[in-house]
Scaffold this motif. Structure first.
Motif, mmCIF file in Angstrom:
data_model
loop_
_atom_site.group_PDB
_atom_site.id
_atom_site.type_symbol
_atom_site.label_atom_id
_atom_site.label_comp_id
_atom_site.label_asym_id
_atom_site.label_seq_id
_atom_site.Cartn_x
_atom_site.Cartn_y
_atom_site.Cartn_z
ATOM 1 N N ALA A 166 69.712 4.790 -15.350
ATOM 2 C CA ALA A 166 70.509 5.253 -14.213
ATOM 3 C C ALA A 166 69.661 6.079 -13.249
ATOM 4 N N LEU A 167 68.735 6.856 -13.788
ATOM 5 C CA LEU A 167 67.911 7.716 -12.954
ATOM 6 C C LEU A 167 66.760 6.978 -12.283
ATOM 7 N N PRO B 242 56.774 5.856 -10.216
ATOM 8 C CA PRO B 242 57.380 6.793 -11.176
ATOM 9 C C PRO B 242 58.646 7.420 -10.606
ATOM 10 N N ALA B 243 59.555 7.820 -11.486
ATOM 11 C CA ALA B 243 60.811 8.440 -11.062
ATOM 12 C C ALA B 243 60.625 9.936 -10.907
ATOM 13 N N ARG B 244 61.226 10.469 -9.847
ATOM 14 C CA ARG B 244 61.157 11.907 -9.572
ATOM 15 C C ARG B 244 62.554 12.335 -9.164
ATOM 16 N N THR C 139 61.225 13.672 -20.253
ATOM 17 C CA THR C 139 59.780 13.563 -20.412
ATOM 18 C C THR C 139 59.413 12.300 -21.182
ATOM 19 N N GLY C 140 60.186 12.006 -22.212
ATOM 20 C CA GLY C 140 59.939 10.814 -23.005
ATOM 21 C C GLY C 140 60.099 9.523 -22.224
ATOM 22 N N TRP C 141 60.937 9.556 -21.195
ATOM 23 C CA TRP C 141 61.134 8.376 -20.348
ATOM 24 C C TRP C 141 60.337 8.470 -19.047
ATOM 25 N N ASP C 142 59.373 9.364 -19.000
ATOM 26 C CA ASP C 142 58.457 9.492 -17.845
ATOM 27 C C ASP C 142 59.188 9.780 -16.544
ATOM 28 N N HIS D 219 67.369 6.445 -2.399
ATOM 29 C CA HIS D 219 67.026 5.831 -3.682
ATOM 30 C C HIS D 219 66.568 6.811 -4.757
ATOM 31 N N ALA D 220 66.967 8.059 -4.634
ATOM 32 C CA ALA D 220 66.617 9.045 -5.664
ATOM 33 C C ALA D 220 67.831 9.921 -5.927
ATOM 34 N N PRO D 221 68.837 9.386 -6.619
ATOM 35 C CA PRO D 221 70.081 10.142 -6.802
ATOM 36 C C PRO D 221 69.875 11.447 -7.549
#
Length: 412
Positions: A53-54, A60-62, A84-87, A123-125
């Motif tokens: 969802a994130l 990379p996701a921020r 952290t585990g999902w970067d 695009h970064a909820p």
């Protein structure tokens, strides 16, 4: 003469020549599509639901995470390890979210965090994780930031899971008025993990059960029967599915409440129609809640409203004496209040007058018609309200006497 000019996406702009010039009519529709999902063990590293969802396929996701302070104390380390585990790169904005700070100043605090973090527009909820107050605040901030920024909700209280966290409305209080400022801005996704209820205190669990009782009384007789039969154990066992004597009922109660609420919201998401079943328990309660603040939680004020409305229904012949007894007995079973000292005739007059303004000049007052159905009335009088207050006070005093006698008999 009317002509059409082309716009993007196939829309047409209509222009009409008039005696004094030209007039244009703009017509557009906003599509709404969001999902509410029950997702147990949400913070389990093996569960990808929150990470997906994130990230939404971006790498990379921020992400900015707005977290209730109580949730941070209980789950902050677990959440950080999961992300952290999902970067997922993240920053926390921790808010001590409760009704007394449900004001624009707290919304600005969230907006400042969004601005400092550099939240992009589409695009970064932002993730809102906490109770209904927290998700309402973040939702309003997201609706204002760049005029519309997406967000996700992870409600961690029962009232958030079945009410505040699944609709389109956001809002904060203004002066003495409940949710007077707000917007319609649903999150793109709400993830419901019943496991969070294991650490919710009993009072806040009952707070959510009041909103479930609301749906049951006006829409779902089977749900009412589940609360009647299992309500006390649902509180004791924190509504954990599959655990204890009430475990089998917990997920059913949660699912029926969510589905019943969404059934009512979907066809009227923007409240163009002001006759709403989900307004049961919300005609007098906004004023009562704010007058009693901070003594009453939202669901407790709703419970008082429902008790009063049920007595009004009984006086009108819409509820039998036996049905009224059942309603009030379930409230007592759940240890929900049915009255408060602020509930004077004068305050009820003010409350109803404010509701009439909110409903565009009509009472549109939902009253239970039997258990599991309702009717709307527009002719309620102050005399009826005062008579119902008297009846409710008499019943409440009788119940308290019975409780004291029971305690004496048990040697308490």
């Amino acid at each position: 003469m009317i002509r059409q000019s082309s716009l993007t996406h196939g829309n047409r702009l209509h222009a009409a020549s008039t005696q004094d010039g030209t007039a244009w009519r703009v017509s557009a529709r906003k599509e709404v599509d969001y999902e509410v999902m029950v997702q147990p063990r949400l913070l389990d590293p093996a569960n990808p639901a929150l990470a997906h969802a994130l990230t939404s396929g971006t790498a990379p996701a921020r992400r900015l995470i707005v977290l209730d302070a109580a949730v941070h104390a209980l789950y902050g380390e677990q959440l950080a390890a999961y992300l952290t585990g999902w970067d997922v790169e993240f920053r926390l904005c921790v808010i001590d979210a409760h009704e007394s700070v449900k004001v624009m100043e707290t919304v600005f605090e969230v907006v400042e965090a969004m601005d400092a973090f550099g939240v992009p527009r589409r695009h970064a909820p932002v993730l809102a994780m906490g109770g209904g107050v927290l998700t309402d605040i973040v939702g309003l901030a997201a609706s204002l930031y760049r005029r519309s920024t997406p967000y996700l909700r992870v409600p961690t209280t029962l009232i958030g899971m079945i009410d505040a966290g699944i609709g389109a409305k956001t809002g904060v209080n203004f002066r003495e008025h409940k949710n007077r400022l707000g917007s319609y801005h649903p999150s793109s996704l709400t993830l419901i993990d019943p496991g969070f209820l294991a650490t919710l205190d009993a009072r806040h669990l009952r707070n959510g059960l009041a909103e479930i009782l609301k749906i049951a009384l006006v829409k779902d007789a089977e749900l009412f029967a589940l609360l009647e039969g299992h309500g006390a154990r649902l509180v004791e066992e924190r509504m954990q599915p599959g655990e204890g004597r009430a475990g089998g009922a917990a997920l059913t109660v949660l699912s029926r409440a969510v589905e019943g609420m969404l059934e009512e919201l979907q066809p009227n998401l923007w409240e163009h129609q002001l006759r709403r079943l989900v307004d049961f328990g919300h005609s007098f309660s906004p004023t009562v809640e704010m007058a009693a603040l901070p003594e009453l939680l939202h669901g407790e004020a709703v419970s008082i409203d429902m008790a009063l409305s049920s007595v009004l229904a009984h006086h009108r012949g819409l509820l039998t004496a036996a049905e009224l007894d059942r309603v009030l007995d379930v409230m007592h079973l759940l240890r929900l209040p049915v009255l408060h000292p602020v509930c004077t005739p004068d305050l009820m007059r003010v409350a109803l007058a404010d509701t009439v303004k909110h409903r565009d000049g009509w009472q549109h007052l939902p009253l239970p018609h039997g258990i599991g159905d309702a009717v709307f009335v527009n002719d309620l009088t102050q005399q009826e309200v005062e008579a119902a207050l008297v009846t409710l006070a008499e019943r409440d005093q009788a119940q308290q006497r019975r409780a004291r006698c029971g305690a004496v008999d048990l040697g308490v």
